[in-house]
Design an enzyme around this catalytic site. Structure first.
Site, mmCIF file in Angstrom:
data_model
loop_
_atom_site.group_PDB
_atom_site.id
_atom_site.type_symbol
_atom_site.label_atom_id
_atom_site.label_comp_id
_atom_site.label_asym_id
_atom_site.label_seq_id
_atom_site.Cartn_x
_atom_site.Cartn_y
_atom_site.Cartn_z
ATOM 1 C CD GLU A 43 -3.066 -0.944 2.312
ATOM 2 O OE1 GLU A 43 -3.368 -0.182 2.611
ATOM 3 O OE2 GLU A 43 -3.160 -1.982 2.662
ATOM 4 C CD GLU B 79 -4.107 -6.070 2.890
ATOM 5 O OE1 GLU B 79 -4.824 -5.160 3.439
ATOM 6 O OE2 GLU B 79 -2.971 -6.043 2.876
#
Length: 609
Positions: free
Chosen positions: A189, A257
């Site tokens: 991320e 995710e």
């Protein structure tokens, strides 16, 4: 009558201790045509492939239970295991590396292959994973100019040293060499951080130059792809949005995710989520469930939320996942198993995707019977002040020194636990933290507790020895201020608007070599001072089983079983018990130790005088 209140309740949950089974060597045949992303759909070995993934972190599950948890994953219909690799655990000191026992990554990946699972590896270096400092080692912060997750020379040099040890261990386990690793995620991320445009390309090239040849993934929310992506054939995957179709027109759609739940922080309610995976599958997308099984953040592994205000994470990483913290089946597990079973039958019939061998999911592994242990009675005691004689020699400094820069642990500083700062005052007055306490300081005058110091002001009187016991409650695991996550006293403490000087500093990291040195212990007094250490015994009559430790009437502290750190407890909640795996216990006598800073009132314990 006092002893009955100084007790811990242990309630067995039912999974019996299973001895570790060795992992056989894989047949490392040379393969071709690994995971391919050159169309709107994944292919593997040249055939359409749908990733039904799930995350289980080997470092949050006792090694004797790896097989049990992965077998339950296979029985649910998952075909791909995803795991992060925690730098902070594998390299706790600059010159110390650990890839053994609980941290044997090669054995974990090999076991996944044995059970028929593909693997997506997330080697970092930053992983988040809701860990202290996002899985980065705290000794990086000894550099006062450190800029984490950038091309800062000190950080890059440390990454190269770490990758030189880590990557050769996983290169032979890639798909192209006969292993189960079909993809590798670059960082984690980075689009939400994005402080250095050169950094992600460096990480990609660092992996390639050391032999990684499988597909590279980057994982970000769809609005951060541009900032977190890497040119050159990588596949970007979304972190949470089940409706993110079409965000990469020429690449497969993959929710890397998909959150099955959420972590908990001290003082908040337990999080419960009801994820909807069906729409993802209907849209022809691949998915990874984060988490499929969360496990436990044993010891001081937990991180903290920095925004909008600091909140430390609890020790449990149950995450409201399909498998509970102790590996039990939840309603969510059975719903997912039913969904994946239907999905598998449909795809097997249509031959649209390569899923797995056979047409039916394997039976779910059976859970063992439950049992109950007797209450453990705490009967010996050692005050914090008595325990100081077993700590490393104290360090003197004119000014406060943060944990990371203390001259301990072979020049690596202190990573976790508590630090005690002592100085003298010559008059009464007002004490102000200046926002330099990280994260919670118990204040003592002549070693008698007077209050907590965070951002507030405390009033002191007369000439005294002034002590600050500062607890590191967990470094932030995410956010723009990772570089500022130093702990202890990170700046001046003001007394009557004048900085305090002349400190004696004790490093109390609560490591095994500190806790085991305590001797002799004292009999439990009728009136104990706090903080203090308490010791008792738990007798296990038969084969050890999983259990939970409950602490009714205790305030805040840490639990050690046979000198293993289970994690923090706090009456504040929401976590009211600590998971104690059967492998952590012995048949016969077991030693229980607590560090606690207070007891609640007797009326709250349910005990009688």
């Amino acid at each position: 009558m006092f002893f009955s209140c100084m007790s811990l309740n242990l309630i067995v949950t039912g999974t019996m201790h299973r001895l570790f089974q060795s992992v056989p060597q894989m047949d490392l045949k040379i393969r071709k045509m690994g995971l391919n992303t050159n169309s709107s759909q994944f292919t593997l070995e040249g055939k359409p492939f749908c990733i039904l993934g799930g995350s289980i972190h080997y470092f949050r599950v006792p090694r004797p239970y790896w097989r049990d948890r992965l077998m339950k994953m296979v029985a649910c219909g998952i075909n791909t295991l995803t795991t992060y690799v925690p730098w902070s655990l594998h390299q706790p000191e600059k010159d110390v590396f650990n890839f053994h026992m609980q941290l044997d990554l090669e054995a974990y990946i090999s076991l996944a292959a044995e059970l028929g699972l593909w693997v997506i590896l997330c080697p970092g270096p930053y992983i988040s994973a809701d860990m202290d400092l996002g899985g980065l080692p705290s000794w990086l912060l000894r550099d006062e100019n450190m800029r984490l997750r950038t091309m800062h020379p000190g950080f890059i040099q440390a990454v190269n040293t770490y990758f030189d040890k880590l990557i050769p261990k996983v290169v032979p386990l890639q798909f192209n060499k006969g292993g189960p690793i079909i993809a590798v995620q670059i960082e984690n991320e980075y689009g939400s951080f994005a402080k250095d445009q050169r950094y992600m390309l460096f990480i990609k090239e660092a992996l390639q130059s050391r032999g990684i040849r499988e597909v590279f993934l980057t994982s970000d929310k769809s609005n951060s792809f541009k900032s977190g992506g890497v040119d050159g054939g990588t596949c970007q995957s979304d972190t949470s949005d089940s409706s993110c179709t079409g965000f990469q027109p020429v690449k497969p759609s993959f929710v890397m995710e998909y959150w099955t739940g959420w972590y908990d922080t001290w003082g908040d309610l337990h999080h419960v989520l009801a994820p909807e995976v069906r729409n993802i599958l209907r849209n022809g997308m691949s998915v990874n469930l984060y988490m499929f099984h969360g496990g436990s953040s044993f010891g001081f592994m937990s991180g903290a939320d920095p925004d909008p205000s600091y909140k430390a994470l609890v020790s449990s990483y149950d995450y409201d996942a399909p498998l509970s913290e102790a590996g039990g089946y939840t309603a969510k597990y059975h719903l997912l198993r039913d969904l994946f079973s239907q999905f598998k039958r449909k795809l097997t019939f249509s031959m649209k995707y390569r899923y797995s061998k056979g047409h039916n999911l394997p039976d779910i592994p059976k859970l063992r019977h439950s049992d109950t242990y007797e209450t453990a009675i705490m009967f010996q005691y050692l005050s914090l002040w008595d325990a100081l004689s077993f700590a490393e020699n104290p360090f003197t400094s004119s000014k406060p020194v943060n944990m990371e820069n203390l001259p301990v642990n072979n020049g690596n500083g202190q990573s976790y636990g508590y630090t005690l700062y002592e100085t003298n005052i010559t008059s009464g007055g007002m004490l102000h933290s200046g926002d330099h306490v990280r994260d919670r300081a118990m204040v003592f005058v002549d070693r008698k507790y007077i209050g907590l110091l965070k951002r507030q002001i405390l009033e002191l009187a007369e000439e005294r020895t002034l002590s600050f016991l500062v607890e590191n409650c967990g470094r932030a695991h995410q956010g723009k201020d990772l570089d500022k996550q130093r702990k202890g006293l990170v700046g001046d403490i003001l007394f009557n608007d004048i900085p305090l000087r002349g400190f004696t500093i004790y490093s109390l990291d609560m490591k095994l070599n500190f806790i085991e040195r305590f001797a002799p212990w004292k009999n439990l007094p009728e009136s104990s001072s706090f903080p203090g250490f308490f010791m008792g015994r738990l007798f296990v009559y038969s084969y050890p089983s999983d259990t939970f430790v409950k602490l009714p009437g205790w305030g805040k502290g840490v639990v050690f079983i046979n000198s293993l750190n289970l994690g923090r407890y706090w009456s504040l909640g929401p976590q009211q018990s600590l998971y104690l795996p059967g492998p952590f216990l012995h048949s016969g006598m077991n030693q229980v130790k607590l560090l606690t800073d207070s007891l609640l009132s007797i009326s709250q314990t349910g005990c009688k005088k």
